[in-house]
Design a protein around this motif. Structure first.
Motif, mmCIF file in Angstrom:
data_model
loop_
_atom_site.group_PDB
_atom_site.id
_atom_site.type_symbol
_atom_site.label_atom_id
_atom_site.label_comp_id
_atom_site.label_asym_id
_atom_site.label_seq_id
_atom_site.Cartn_x
_atom_site.Cartn_y
_atom_site.Cartn_z
ATOM 1 N N ILE B 9 -0.230 -3.100 -1.470
ATOM 2 C CA ILE B 9 -0.082 -2.207 -2.633
ATOM 3 C C ILE B 9 -0.589 -0.814 -2.228
ATOM 4 C CG2 ILE B 9 -0.730 -1.800 -5.042
ATOM 5 C CD1 ILE B 9 -1.418 -4.816 -5.219
ATOM 6 N N ALA B 34 4.299 -2.956 -2.813
ATOM 7 C CA ALA B 34 4.355 -2.455 -4.203
ATOM 8 C C ALA B 34 3.794 -1.027 -4.163
ATOM 9 C CB ALA B 34 3.498 -3.324 -5.114
ATOM 10 N N GLY B 40 2.122 -3.909 -8.355
ATOM 11 C CA GLY B 40 1.541 -5.007 -7.586
ATOM 12 C C GLY B 40 1.152 -6.165 -8.479
ATOM 13 N N LEU B 54 -4.915 -3.529 -0.312
ATOM 14 C CA LEU B 54 -4.903 -2.735 -1.542
ATOM 15 C C LEU B 54 -5.436 -1.314 -1.281
ATOM 16 C CD1 LEU B 54 -4.614 -2.573 -4.651
ATOM 17 C CD2 LEU B 54 -6.847 -3.706 -4.829
#
Lengths: 714, 124
Positions: B9, B34, B40, B54
């Motif tokens: 993400i 994402a 996400g 992330l």
């Protein structure tokens, strides 16, 4: 020779002859006695002599001189007595008969004669007296002293026959009468002589006393003269000492008369003025040509002294003769009195106080400088006593906190200025400072009158008095509120820059790393994609670095604007041309509504600003929409406007979007290809031109960015 | 051995693309991307990746908020998470460690080592 007793004639002749002889003898005796007694000047001697002569002549048993006292008692003062008859010399006789008639017949000069006291019918007391002295025949004659026609009964001349009675013959009585007269004369002479002696003695005594007095006077006079001489010498000595004092005094010492003329001037006056002392004598200060200011001050003070009789003091300036540097003197005028109590002269003494004055002036100047510093320094200065009460606060702190001086002096610093939550801790710190001289440095917030907190960085000093006792603290503080804010912004900026730089670098490094590793050798499309990524992020990085540097130059005023008069329309068209391709690609039409007019600006920077604003407008405008560029002159400035029909800007971002990297949406910079610094750069350029920039916006309808360029910087 | 799957993400598409190429090329891991936290979380409703990479600084919903959401969800709370961040100060790393993430990888990363770093953090 015939018997006289048988012949009456012869007997008579014989008797006469005997009488004559006896009378002759008496006369001789009297003359002898008179001569004899007159040789004596003492009554005692006279009396003794006469009693001897009388007793012998009369062939009596006793002869005495009896002297009366004023009370008519008496004393036997001289006696000639044959043995064995009882002496009565110095016998005090208190004979009542005398007292009763104050001497009676004797006072009258009469003679008392008795041949036998037992037959004389005497008063009993008289008889007792006779018996006491064994007297049988008694012959008494008064001694009368004549003085100024007055006879005074002095005493008695007495002859006693003790053995047997005796008939006193007439001749005996006359003899004694004559002797008593002679005796009286002799006594009178003796008394006169004695009085004369007494007077003489008195005179001698007086003369002696006078001589003594005279001697005493002479002595006193001599003493006085000695004292005068000593005193004169002493005075002279003192005068010499005073003159020496005055002559050698470093202070200018002068004596003035009522007309302000100098009667005396000591040598110090020459050192002070360069003029010899003698030149002052008989002249006034004005005649000497001294400055009028000095003359006026002297005259004024002297007149006050003459009016009030009181000392006068004042200060004057007069340049030193050697280098003309200014000298300062304290004048002291003192009245000098004459013996009549009037002011005779004025003593004036000038003390050189130059060094003190210069020190005072230096101190005042030093104080003035310190005060000026304290009053004008952009630092907080606060003085507290040991109780934490405000004793001094400088104008900067008053301005910072919004208080007036009277609102804070004497107030408790901690409760008035320190946030409630910090008060206990800061107060403890203050106590520690007083005890341990620590902490010297700390930071804490203070609260203004309006309630705003300002963070202050303090530098504390303990204050001590001349006895080295701690009397409080003096603290200098710097308001670091803005600095902290700037530090925070700077920290945030670095963080953002770091992120903004690292993000494209991450892509570039990753993409190029993959390609160079050869792992994509068999995947040319992926490799190409990686190259494209590296290329586009390199461009992004370049733009970012350029914008950062540009902004830094603008904000640090390192860029000098090259301002000239340009046609606004021409500049606007140049900006539109720059954006035309991108706008066309986004299907945006840029309209220009600008009249020909002149703007005083840096051409490149103004075009850069317009391009930035047009670029933003194009980016955020939906396809098929229009962006409008307008410019018009209002008063002495040109107002530019760029309007779009974009999504609009929330109200809470209208101000902050001009901050660096402050976008409404952080992804805008990436998605729109911006760096997040465009509007910050625009604001800097406009501000450098003396203008302002702002934005008005309605969400979902569009935004209008406006800025002004004044013809001249005010 | 089953192929490991990773959900990445990150709002930066270029970075996401480079990392995906790295992980697929060197480890053969399957990477799903994402471009926002919200996207996400939406993918995780159906997707069960072995780990999540992330990004921390993202608009609208930052990485920390995404991680907190993951921890609240029983379906996702056991999935190991590695932060990707350009914030590299010590204080940031300490803060991230306290949250309970497996590890942190700093941007710019080493393209030839990133897969090994992730494998080590995850014990793969």
């Amino acid at each position: 020779m015939p018997d006289s007793s048988s012949n009456p004639i012869s007997s008579s002749i014989s008797q006469f002859t005997r009488k004559m002889r006896r009378s002759q003898q008496q006369e001789i005796l009297i003359a002898k006695i008179a001569l004899h007694i007159r040789q004596y000047l003492s009554i005692e001697d006279i009396a003794n002599s006469i009693v001897q002569e009388v007793r012998a002549f009369l062939n009596a048993d006793r002869s005495i001189v009896y002297q009366f006292n004023p009370d008519m008692t008496g004393t036997v003062v001289a006696e000639s007595v044959l043995s064995p008859w009882k002496p009565c010399l110095n016998q005090h006789i208190d004979e009542c008969c005398f007292q009763g008639n104050l001497g009676g017949m004797y006072r009258e000069g009469r003679v008392f004669s008795t041949s036998d006291v037992y037959k004389a019918n005497l008063h009993e007391c008289h008889l007792n007296l006779m018996e006491q002295f064994q007297v049988r025949a008694n012959l008494v004659l008064p001694i009368l002293i004549t003085d100024n026609q007055t006879q005074t009964l002095w005493g008695l001349l007495i002859a006693h026959q003790c053995e047997s009675p005796r008939i006193w013959e007439e001749s005996d009585i006359r003899l004694l009468q004559q002797l008593s007269v002679q005796l009286a004369i002799a006594i009178q002479q003796a008394e006169l002589y004695r009085n004369l002696q007494i007077a003489n003695l008195s005179l001698e005594k007086e003369i002696g006393e006078r001589k003594n007095v005279e001697l005493a006077l002479q002595l006193a006079n001599a003493n006085l003269e000695n004292r005068v001489v000593e005193r004169t010498a002493e005075l002279y000595q003192r005068q010499q000492e005073f003159i020496a004092l005055a002559e050698n005094s470093p202070n200018v010492t002068l004596r003035l008369d009522h007309q302000m003329r100098y009667l005396y001037a000591n040598p110090a006056v020459e050192r002070a003025t360069g003029i010899p002392a003698k030149e002052f004598l008989g002249k006034t200060l004005r005649e000497m040509g001294f400055p009028e200011k000095n003359v006026a001050m002297l005259e004024s003070a002297a007149h006050r002294l003459l009016e009030t009789g009181q000392d006068q003091r004042y200060e004057i300036e007069y340049p030193f003769p050697e280098d003309q540097s200014m000298g300062y003197y304290r004048a002291h005028l003192i009245p000098e009195y004459a013996s009549d109590g009037e002011i005779a002269t004025i003593l004036s003494i000038f003390y050189d106080i130059t060094q003190n004055k210069l020190n005072e002036i230096a101190l005042q100047e030093s104080n003035r400088r310190w005060q000026y510093l304290l009053d004008n320094v952009s630092l907080i200065v606060v003085g507290l006593n040991c109780g934490g009460e405000v004793e001094y606060i400088n104008p900067f702190l008053l301005a910072l906190t919004g208080y007036d001086m009277e609102e804070v002096i004497g107030k408790d610093w901690f409760s008035q200025f320190i946030p409630q939550i910090d008060q206990s801790e800061i107060r403890e710190g203050f106590s520690s400072l007083l005890i341990n001289d620590f902490p010297k440095y700390y930071q804490n917030a203070i609260v203004t009158k309006a309630g705003e907190e300002r963070m202050i960085s303090w530098n504390n000093t303990i204050l001590r008095n001349q006895e080295n006792e701690i009397i409080g603290t003096l603290s200098i503080g710097e308001d670091i509120t803005e600095k902290l804010k700037v530090d925070r912004i700077k920290s945030e900026f670095i963080s953002i820059v770091s992120h903004e730089l690292r993000t494209p670098l991450a892509s570039i490094r990753g993409a190029l790393g993959l390609i160079s590793s050869g792992v994509l050798a068999n995947r040319p499309e992926t490799a190409q994609n990686m190259l494209n990524i590296a290329s586009s992020d390199t461009e992004r990085l370049v733009r970012l670095v350029n914008d950062i540097l540009d902004l830094e130059r603008l904000e640090s005023s390192k860029v000098t604007l090259d301002r000239n008069w340009y046609d606004v329309l021409e500049l606007c068209q140049q900006a539109i041309e720059t954006m035309q391709a991108i706008a066309a690609e986004s299907q945006i039409e840029i309209l220009c509504n600008v009249q020909p007019q002149q703007v005083f600006a840096d051409r490149d920077r103004l075009v850069q600003t317009l391009v930035n604003l047009l670029s933003n407008a194009v980016k955020f405008s939906p396809p098929q929409s229009q962006v409008q560029l307008e410019a018009e002159q209002i008063a002495n400035e040109i107002v530019f406007r760029v309007c779009d029909r974009g999504r609009g800007i929330p109200a809470d971002h209208l101000e902050s979007i001009f901050e660096r990297f402050h976008q409404v949406d952080a992804s805008d910079s990436r998605q729109m290809g911006g760096t997040g610094l465009g509007l910050a750069i625009c604001r800097s350029i406009v501000q450098q031109h003396g203008g302002k920039i702002w934005v008005e916006s309605v969400l979902s309808e569009g935004s209008t960015f406006s800025f002004t360029i004044p013809h001249r910087i005010s | 051995m089953t192929t490991k799957s990773i959900l990445l993400i990150d709002d930066e598409p270029n970075i996401a693309e480079v990392i995906a190429v790295c992980l697929e090329s060197f480890k053969g891991w399957k990477v799903q991307k994402a471009n926002s936290g919200k996207a996400g979380l939406s993918l995780l409703e159906t997707l069960k990746p072995d780990a999540i990479l992330l990004d921390v600084m993202m608009p609208t919903m930052d990485g920390i908020t995404v991680y907190q959401n993951l921890q609240k969800n029983p379906l996702t709370q056991n999935i190991p998470v590695i932060f990707l961040t350009a914030k590299v100060q010590v204080s940031d790393r300490e803060r991230f460690a306290q949250l309970g993430v497996v590890g942190t990888i700093a941007k710019p990363f080493e393209p030839l080592k990133i897969s090994d770093q992730i494998a080590e953090m995850l014990g793969w």
